[in-house]
Scaffold this motif. Structure first.
Motif, mmCIF file in Angstrom:
data_model
loop_
_atom_site.group_PDB
_atom_site.id
_atom_site.type_symbol
_atom_site.label_atom_id
_atom_site.label_comp_id
_atom_site.label_asym_id
_atom_site.label_seq_id
_atom_site.Cartn_x
_atom_site.Cartn_y
_atom_site.Cartn_z
ATOM 1 N N UNK A 1 -1.644 20.332 -2.174
ATOM 2 C CA UNK A 1 -2.082 18.970 -2.458
ATOM 3 C C UNK A 1 -3.572 18.825 -2.174
ATOM 4 N N UNK A 2 -4.274 18.073 -3.003
ATOM 5 C CA UNK A 2 -5.676 17.753 -2.770
ATOM 6 C C UNK A 2 -5.738 16.388 -2.111
ATOM 7 N N UNK A 3 -5.985 16.383 -0.795
ATOM 8 C CA UNK A 3 -5.961 15.128 -0.044
ATOM 9 C C UNK A 3 -6.894 15.234 1.152
ATOM 10 N N UNK A 4 -7.150 14.108 1.827
ATOM 11 C CA UNK A 4 -8.130 14.078 2.908
ATOM 12 C C UNK A 4 -7.586 13.526 4.206
ATOM 13 N N UNK A 5 -6.423 12.901 4.195
ATOM 14 C CA UNK A 5 -5.905 12.343 5.441
ATOM 15 C C UNK A 5 -4.395 12.445 5.448
ATOM 16 N N UNK A 6 -3.846 12.654 6.642
ATOM 17 C CA UNK A 6 -2.390 12.745 6.734
ATOM 18 C C UNK A 6 -1.914 12.308 8.102
ATOM 19 N N UNK B 1 -0.364 17.609 -5.789
ATOM 20 C CA UNK B 1 -0.725 16.233 -6.100
ATOM 21 C C UNK B 1 -2.189 15.977 -5.752
ATOM 22 N N UNK B 2 -2.835 15.084 -6.471
ATOM 23 C CA UNK B 2 -4.190 14.641 -6.160
ATOM 24 C C UNK B 2 -4.107 13.282 -5.498
ATOM 25 N N UNK B 3 -4.573 13.195 -4.244
ATOM 26 C CA UNK B 3 -4.507 11.947 -3.479
ATOM 27 C C UNK B 3 -5.892 11.599 -2.961
ATOM 28 N N UNK B 4 -6.331 10.364 -3.203
ATOM 29 C CA UNK B 4 -7.623 9.902 -2.729
ATOM 30 C C UNK B 4 -7.534 8.428 -2.334
ATOM 31 N N UNK B 5 -8.133 8.094 -1.198
ATOM 32 C CA UNK B 5 -8.305 6.696 -0.803
ATOM 33 C C UNK B 5 -7.056 5.995 -0.354
ATOM 34 N N UNK B 6 -5.984 6.731 -0.106
ATOM 35 C CA UNK B 6 -4.773 6.105 0.413
ATOM 36 C C UNK B 6 -4.860 6.006 1.932
ATOM 37 N N UNK B 7 -3.998 5.219 2.533
ATOM 38 C CA UNK B 7 -4.098 5.003 3.975
ATOM 39 C C UNK B 7 -2.738 5.230 4.656
ATOM 40 N N UNK C 1 0.785 -1.225 0.000
ATOM 41 C CA UNK C 1 0.000 0.000 0.000
ATOM 42 C C UNK C 1 0.816 1.273 0.000
ATOM 43 N N UNK C 2 1.884 1.321 -0.764
ATOM 44 C CA UNK C 2 2.768 2.490 -0.798
ATOM 45 C C UNK C 2 2.774 3.094 -2.195
ATOM 46 N N UNK C 3 2.550 4.409 -2.251
ATOM 47 C CA UNK C 3 2.615 5.110 -3.523
ATOM 48 C C UNK C 3 4.019 5.572 -3.840
ATOM 49 N N UNK C 4 4.476 6.636 -3.158
ATOM 50 C CA UNK C 4 5.812 7.196 -3.361
ATOM 51 C C UNK C 4 6.497 7.332 -2.013
ATOM 52 N N UNK C 5 7.756 6.900 -1.922
ATOM 53 C CA UNK C 5 8.564 7.068 -0.720
ATOM 54 C C UNK C 5 9.809 7.870 -1.059
ATOM 55 N N UNK C 6 10.089 8.896 -0.251
ATOM 56 C CA UNK C 6 11.385 9.576 -0.266
ATOM 57 C C UNK C 6 12.053 9.308 1.070
ATOM 58 N N UNK D 1 11.457 17.083 -5.957
ATOM 59 C CA UNK D 1 10.125 17.617 -6.218
ATOM 60 C C UNK D 1 9.183 16.480 -6.580
ATOM 61 N N UNK D 2 8.059 16.393 -5.847
ATOM 62 C CA UNK D 2 7.001 15.431 -6.146
ATOM 63 C C UNK D 2 5.755 16.254 -6.451
ATOM 64 N N UNK D 3 5.328 16.273 -7.713
ATOM 65 C CA UNK D 3 4.288 17.222 -8.087
ATOM 66 C C UNK D 3 3.372 16.680 -9.188
ATOM 67 N N UNK D 4 2.107 17.083 -9.105
ATOM 68 C CA UNK D 4 1.072 16.818 -10.105
ATOM 69 C C UNK D 4 0.891 15.332 -10.400
ATOM 70 N N UNK D 5 1.108 14.498 -9.406
ATOM 71 C CA UNK D 5 0.828 13.074 -9.530
ATOM 72 C C UNK D 5 -0.599 12.777 -9.096
ATOM 73 N N UNK D 6 -1.201 11.738 -9.666
ATOM 74 C CA UNK D 6 -2.499 11.228 -9.219
ATOM 75 C C UNK D 6 -2.225 9.915 -8.494
ATOM 76 N N UNK D 7 -2.570 9.892 -7.203
ATOM 77 C CA UNK D 7 -2.200 8.764 -6.339
ATOM 78 C C UNK D 7 -3.460 8.302 -5.616
ATOM 79 N N UNK D 8 -3.922 7.093 -5.929
ATOM 80 C CA UNK D 8 -5.211 6.625 -5.422
ATOM 81 C C UNK D 8 -5.112 5.212 -4.850
#
Length: 375
Positions: free
Chosen positions: A364-369, A341-347, A291-296, A303-310
């Protein structure tokens, strides 16, 4: 007129050069055509810089060493398939630690190193040395599958292009490079490999600071069902753009360590990273992944930008849409920008467990952090 292997290419070039007095001379490059049952290696060894070795439709059972600069090795699409020779092991049971390197450079011309590369379980090897890079090689339009280590492996390569290659079911990496610069990886598919679909590193055998790739580009690739889609290890000055990553345990890893210079100046932009929820067990180097999208981790000025991560969901310490993670050797990540970045439904969508300085999360467009407040 000099005899040409393929009239419409080489002979046309010769006619242009002789028929138009004002025209500059045109190089007489040869196309060497290989059919199933014939030796690819024999054609590669006969080729001169600038030549093309063209593999026709069908299955070839061999590994190939490329040491000629400017050579193009290409098939006619996915139906040109390289598999291990009969009696050699396939990649299905090879360990997935990501620690195996093909490099064994003893000969100044790279001959012994390349031979060792192919013999140790790799499909196509492009092998130079520190003093003699292999320049401007192209690998294109073919499938490499079932090799114990890597489908396409290169070291000490300058200007390597890998395009429209399908690398699947190899034991460690699909496509991998070390000590290489000016690379272009475009339009490839890396699927169901034991470790990373695409693995780009300074080296896996020495403790060295990050290498400047001088503008390597990874774009328009599909990475699916691997342990990690793309690993960028101890490198600087590299771009990952417009790739699609799904079904891996983790999508993208940008990894540094305690050596100087740090990994950094990596741009990860406009990728689509979805449902990387395959479960991979812990290894000696890395926690379990899911369940991992991007790790630094251990990286700077990236720069991590304009990605769609769902919909990247898991129970690993590294789970989340975009994760800024303190290095396992204690190195912080500094001055990285996570933006737009657009992030939806990640945990969760955004994670920052790093104590480095100057890292920013903005737009960033996201709902949880974790911690709260990054969105």
């Amino acid at each position: 007129m000099k005899k040409c292997h393929i009239a419409y290419l080489a002979c046309t070039a010769a006619l242009i050069g002789t028929g138009l007095g004002a025209a500059p001379p045109v190089a007489d490059h040869t196309v060497h055509v290989v059919h199933p049952g014939e030796s690819i290696q024999q054609a590669v060894d006969a080729a001169q810089p600038g030549d093309t070795v063209l593999l026709t439709y069908g299955t070839y059972h061999e590994s190939v060493d490329v040491r000629t600069p400017g050579l193009t090795l290409r098939g006619v699409g996915r139906g040109t398939v390289l598999q291990p020779a009969a009696g050699t092991s396939t990649g299905s049971t090879a360990p997935s630690t990501g620690s195996g390197s093909a490099k064994d450079s003893k000969d100044s011309k790279g001959t012994e190193a390349a031979s060792s590369c192919a013999a140790s379980g790799n499909g196509i090897c492009v092998v130079g040395t520190k003093d003699h890079n292999v320049d401007d090689v192209t690998i294109a339009a073919l499938t490499v599958t079932g090799f114990a280590k890597t489908g396409v492996y290169a070291t000490e390569a300058d200007g390597l292009t890998v395009r429209r290659v399908t690398a699947e079911k190899n034991g460690v990496w699909g496509i991998a490079t070390e000590h290489s610069v000016h690379g272009l990886f475009r339009g490839n598919t890396a699927r169901a490999n034991g470790d990373a679909g695409l693995f780009l590193a300074n080296t896996v055998k020495e403790e060295l600071g990050a290498t400047d790739t001088e503008g390597t580009v990874v774009e328009h690739n599909r990475l699916e069902g691997n342990r990690i889609g793309v690993t960028v290890r101890r490198l600087r000055n590299l771009t990952l753009a417009d790739n699609y990553l799904t079904g891996n345990c983790a999508g993208v890893f940008v990894v540094g360590d305690e050596n100087k210079p740090k990994a950094g100046f990596v741009t990860v932009r406009e990728n689509r990273i979805e449902r990387n929820n395959k479960s991979c067990p812990k290894t000696a180097r890395l926690d379990a992944l899911q369940g991992t999208g991007i790790v630094l981790t251990g990286a700077e000025d990236s720069l991590v930008t304009r990605n769609v991560i769902r919909d990247n969901v898991g129970k690993s310490p590294l789970s989340g849409g975009i994760v800024l993670f303190k290095s396992f050797v204690g190195t912080t990540s500094d001055r990285n920008r996570i933006s737009d970045n657009l992030l939806r439904g990640n945990s969760p969508d955004l994670v920052n467990t790093d104590t480095g300085k100057g890292n920013t999360f903005e737009g960033n467009s996201c709902r949880s952090s974790k911690p709260a407040g990054l969105c």
